[in-house]
Design a protein around this motif. Structure first.
Motif, PDB file in Angstrom:
ATOM      1  N   ASP A  55       0.828  -1.212   0.000  1.00  0.00           N
ATOM      2  CA  ASP A  55       0.000   0.000   0.000  1.00  0.00           C
ATOM      3  C   ASP A  55       0.859   1.258   0.000  1.00  0.00           C
ATOM      4  N   TYR A  56       1.975   1.208   0.695  1.00  0.00           N
ATOM      5  CA  TYR A  56       2.821   2.400   0.824  1.00  0.00           C
ATOM      6  C   TYR A  56       3.653   2.615  -0.441  1.00  0.00           C
ATOM      7  N   GLU A  57       3.949   1.546  -1.140  1.00  0.00           N
ATOM      8  CA  GLU A  57       4.627   1.705  -2.435  1.00  0.00           C
ATOM      9  C   GLU A  57       3.693   2.358  -3.449  1.00  0.00           C
ATOM     10  N   LEU A  58       2.388   1.943  -3.434  1.00  0.00           N
ATOM     11  CA  LEU A  58       1.411   2.582  -4.322  1.00  0.00           C
ATOM     12  C   LEU A  58       1.222   4.051  -3.971  1.00  0.00           C
ATOM     13  N   ALA A  59       1.177   4.333  -2.672  1.00  0.00           N
ATOM     14  CA  ALA A  59       1.021   5.729  -2.245  1.00  0.00           C
ATOM     15  C   ALA A  59       2.210   6.556  -2.691  1.00  0.00           C
ATOM     16  N   LEU A  60       3.379   5.962  -2.730  1.00  0.00           N
ATOM     17  CA  LEU A  60       4.563   6.683  -3.180  1.00  0.00           C
ATOM     18  C   LEU A  60       4.461   7.008  -4.670  1.00  0.00           C
ATOM     19  N   VAL A  61       3.972   6.050  -5.463  1.00  0.00           N
ATOM     20  CA  VAL A  61       3.814   6.299  -6.897  1.00  0.00           C
ATOM     21  C   VAL A  61       2.797   7.423  -7.126  1.00  0.00           C
ATOM     22  N   GLU A  62       1.711   7.392  -6.378  1.00  0.00           N
ATOM     23  CA  GLU A  62       0.701   8.446  -6.519  1.00  0.00           C
ATOM     24  C   GLU A  62       1.279   9.811  -6.147  1.00  0.00           C
ATOM     25  N   ALA A  63       2.069   9.855  -5.108  1.00  0.00           N
ATOM     26  CA  ALA A  63       2.671  11.119  -4.687  1.00  0.00           C
ATOM     27  C   ALA A  63       3.653  11.627  -5.738  1.00  0.00           C
ATOM     28  N   GLN A  64       4.369  10.721  -6.350  1.00  0.00           N
ATOM     29  CA  GLN A  64       5.298  11.138  -7.409  1.00  0.00           C
ATOM     30  C   GLN A  64       4.536  11.711  -8.608  1.00  0.00           C
ATOM     31  N   ALA A  65       3.411  11.063  -8.967  1.00  0.00           N
ATOM     32  CA  ALA A  65       2.599  11.552 -10.099  1.00  0.00           C
ATOM     33  C   ALA A  65       1.986  12.915  -9.757  1.00  0.00           C
ATOM     34  N   SER A  66       1.505  13.074  -8.547  1.00  0.00           N
ATOM     35  CA  SER A  66       0.913  14.360  -8.150  1.00  0.00           C
ATOM     36  C   SER A  66       1.948  15.472  -8.208  1.00  0.00           C
ATOM     37  N   LEU A  67       3.145  15.161  -7.814  1.00  0.00           N
ATOM     38  CA  LEU A  67       4.194  16.180  -7.867  1.00  0.00           C
ATOM     39  C   LEU A  67       4.507  16.561  -9.311  1.00  0.00           C
ATOM     40  N   ALA A  68       4.525  15.573 -10.208  1.00  0.00           N
ATOM     41  CA  ALA A  68       4.798  15.879 -11.608  1.00  0.00           C
ATOM     42  C   ALA A  68       3.692  16.765 -12.189  1.00  0.00           C
ATOM     43  N   THR A  69       2.438  16.471 -11.846  1.00  0.00           N
ATOM     44  CA  THR A  69       1.312  17.279 -12.332  1.00  0.00           C
ATOM     45  C   THR A  69       1.404  18.711 -11.810  1.00  0.00           C
ATOM     46  N   ALA A  70       1.740  18.844 -10.520  1.00  0.00           N
ATOM     47  CA  ALA A  70       1.840  20.173  -9.915  1.00  0.00           C
ATOM     48  C   ALA A  70       2.974  20.972 -10.544  1.00  0.00           C
ATOM     49  N   ARG A  71       4.055  20.337 -10.835  1.00  0.00           N
ATOM     50  CA  ARG A  71       5.165  21.050 -11.457  1.00  0.00           C
ATOM     51  C   ARG A  71       4.806  21.471 -12.896  1.00  0.00           C
ATOM     52  N   ALA A  72       4.054  20.610 -13.611  1.00  0.00           N
ATOM     53  CA  ALA A  72       3.622  20.980 -14.981  1.00  0.00           C
ATOM     54  C   ALA A  72       2.669  22.177 -14.931  1.00  0.00           C
TER      55      ALA A  72
END
Length: 408
Positions: free
Chosen positions: A113-130
């Protein structure tokens, strides 16, 4: 007729003769008794009593304070999970009694579950930076338009024209995404429960498959491998003999510890580090905290909860006389001086359970009686065993003279 007259005079004659004979015998007997030698008894000879005595010597000696206490760890840590999950792995080192190094993984929770949460957090950061990059482009276009129009507007209107609120929002979204990513990484790391210090595993309270709640159930308990502490209880009047650590780097009194339940126990070395600020409820004794920095040193390691007998090596007494407690009676000792007993009042600088350190009342070299039989009185003539074994005689009071008359 003459014959009759002579017969009547014979009894008087015989009586007189007997009287003369008896008188002569009495006179002769008295003369013999008066002329006989008179024998007189010599005065009785008495032997001075033999006593065991020991000379006392002056020496510089450290006050030794005996105390007892139980060994405890300077640090104890109750292990708990920072995240929830199922226990999927337990280290072989996570067993009660084992010693573990700091940073050792003791157990691991299911990380999926925490590995999935990490992937989601990485994607959210990429979206925010874009989104931030897009908004920075929009602000550049708005700034160019504003320069062409060159309109006179208020400061607030200019900020709206240049899309500064939108840019600030985009930047905040990036920070939120970065924080979420950092939290996701921390949660993933927290699925591994690590030893916080070099320590001893005291207990383990989970098994494979156990469901663990965040900051909830206890996983186990760990005690620091070093140092160990012992709280010793000592009389208040003994505190003045203990040396305390200070800001100048002076260390506290040295302490030697042994297992009170083992006659052949090795010794461990410690130091006084602190005086506790409260007396015990019963006994009204003070608490002295002792630190054992190397409990593993020696023939065998010192175990937690061991009840130890400690000897605190306190301050040094210069020119002190050491006496056994059995030599002292009501603050007095018997001294042999010039062959006679003397009762001497002493002043003890320190009293231990088995000895007394004396600074007043005695002089080095004097002989102290170590065993006083009954019937001893002040001034009695005595001999010291091993030194005066040859009897020393003294005259006693003469008895009444007896005389006897000897016949020649």
């Amino acid at each position: 007729m003459s014959e009759a007259h002579s017969l009547t005079r014979k009894p008087w004659f015989f009586g007189l003769l007997i009287f003369v004979i008896l008188a002569s015998s009495l006179l002769i007997s008295r003369a013999l008794m008066n002329s006989a030698p008179v024998a007189q008894r010599k005065p009785p000879e008495r032997v001075a009593r033999l006593v065991a005595a020991s000379p006392v010597l002056a020496a510089s000696e450290r006050v030794q304070i005996l105390a007892h206490g139980a060994v405890e760890a300077a640090q104890r840590s109750v292990l708990a999970a920072r995240v929830s999950g199922e226990v999927v792995e337990i280290s072989d080192a996570f067993v009660p009694g084992n010693r573990v190094a700091a940073g050792t993984t003791l157990l691991r929770l299911d990380p999926a579950d925490y590995e999935l949460a990490l992937v989601e957090a990485q994607a959210s950061l990429a979206t925010a930076r874009a989104s931030l990059a897009q908004e920075q482009g929009n602000q550049a276009v708005a700034r160019a338009d504003a320069d062409i129009l060159n309109l006179e507007v208020s400061e607030d209107e200019r900020r709206l024209m240049l899309r500064e609120p939108q840019l600030s929002s985009a930047r905040a979204n990036v920070k939120l995404a970065e924080t979420a990513l950092q939290r996701a990484r921390l949660n993933l790391e927290r699925t591994r429960v690590l030893a916080p210090f070099d320590g001893l595993v005291l207990s383990r309270d989970v098994a494979l498959g156990s469901q663990v709640a965040a900051n909830g159930g206890v996983l186990g308990e760990l005690a620091a491998a070093a140092p160990y502490w012992v709280v010793l209880r000592v009389p208040i009047d003994a505190l003045r003999w203990i040396e305390w650590p200070d800001q100048d780097g002076q260390s506290g009194s040295a302490v030697e510890l042994r297992d009170a339940g083992d006659r052949n126990s090795p010794s461990w070395q410690g130091r006084v580090i602190q005086l506790l600020d409260a007396l015990e409820t019963e006994g009204r004794r003070a608490g002295v905290l002792v630190e054992i920095s190397q409990p593993d040193a020696g023939e065998r390691p010192l175990l937690l909860d061991t009840y130890v007998q400690a000897t605190i090596h306190g301050r040094e007494l210069v020119d002190a006389l050491r006496l056994e407690n059995t030599w002292v009676h009501d603050g007095k000792v018997w001294v042999v001086a010039d062959g006679r007993l003397q009762s001497r009042q002493i002043e003890a600088a320190y009293r231990a359970s088995d000895h007394v350190l004396v600074t007043k009342g005695l002089t080095a070299g004097e002989h102290i009686v170590t065993s006083v039989p009954s019937g001893f009185v002040d001034g009695m003539r005595v001999r010291i065993q091993g030194r005066d074994d040859k009897p020393a005689r003294q005259e006693g009071k003469p008895r009444a003279a007896e005389s006897a008359e000897r016949r020649p």
